[in-house]
Design a protein around this motif. Structure first.
Motif, PDB file in Angstrom:
ATOM      1  N   GLU A 125       0.671  -1.303  -0.084  1.00 27.43           N
ATOM      2  CA  GLU A 125      -0.105   0.038   0.107  1.00 27.43           C
ATOM      3  C   GLU A 125       0.709   1.161   0.127  1.00 27.43           C
ATOM      4  N   ALA A 158      -4.495  -2.799   5.762  1.00 28.57           N
ATOM      5  CA  ALA A 158      -4.185  -3.113   4.414  1.00 28.57           C
ATOM      6  C   ALA A 158      -4.517  -4.651   4.092  1.00 28.57           C
ATOM      7  N   GLN A 205      -4.342  -4.686  -1.975  1.00 23.52           N
ATOM      8  CA  GLN A 205      -2.937  -3.883  -1.978  1.00 23.52           C
ATOM      9  C   GLN A 205      -2.056  -4.562  -3.324  1.00 23.52           C
TER      10      GLN A 205
END
Length: 199
Positions: free
Chosen positions: A90, A127, A131
């Motif tokens: 990310e 995340a 991602q």
């Protein structure tokens, strides 16, 4: 706000690198920018991006979501030592997309008005699997952008908080070097996961 791992106090995001390390890194980065061509840097960027995708794809989803405390890699802040695999991806997506916007402006000799702050490009603790797709897309878009620009030696510059004012080529170099730093980070995260599984 970074949740602290047990028995470990991390620096706040945006605290920067140790002064001695930054003192050594800055001339090395300047030399890299001076000696490397647009295509040479793009090849560097692409090679490490492919390695990152391969590494991230080698671990199961649950382990890739879990944060791991590692020894600090030169070039990353102390607060970045407690990330997951997906957090690394990310962060790289955020930075790649941001650098693309800067390069677009500078190659058109336009002033980029937004301030770059390290603490603004940190990933979320939540995340997840998306991602990997987001990072892959950022790489594809970046390669397409740079491949379509004849020259990056812009007169207009935009400051980086650690390296000062950079032209479009400087930001291009930063994108490649930045990925290398986080490839080392990701390798340490994966090694820590494997070691933890073996104990």
């Amino acid at each position: 706000m970074v949740e602290q791992p047990k028995h470990q106090q991390l620096d706040a995001p945006g605290a920067g690198l140790p002064a001695a390390e930054l003192y050594l890194i800055k001339p090395l980065f300047s030399t890299y920018c001076l000696l490397r061509s647009r295509i040479g840097v793009l090849n560097h960027f692409t090679r490490d991006a492919n390695l990152l995708i391969r590494l991230a794809s080698s671990i199961d989803i649950e382990n890739a979501k879990n944060r791991v405390l590692i020894k600090r890699v030169p070039g990353i802040e102390d607060s970045s030592r407690y990330w997951s695999v997906f957090m690394v991806l990310e962060h790289l997506s955020i930075v790649n997309n941001g650098i693309m916007r800067i390069i677009k402006a500078l190659t058109e000799e336009q002033i980029f008005t937004e301030q770059v702050r390290i603490e603004d490009v940190k990933p979320h603790q939540s995340a997840d699997t998306e991602q990997l797709t987001a990072f892959t897309h950022s790489v594809t878009s970046y390669v397409a952008l740079i491949s379509g620009i004849a020259g990056l030696r812009s007169k207009t510059r935009h400051p980086h908080p650690w390296f000062g004012p950079l032209n479009a080529h400087g930001w291009h170099c930063l994108a490649a070097v930045h990925q290398t730093v986080h490839r080392h980070q990701l390798s340490r995260i994966l090694a820590a996961i494997i070691n933890r599984a073996d104990t």
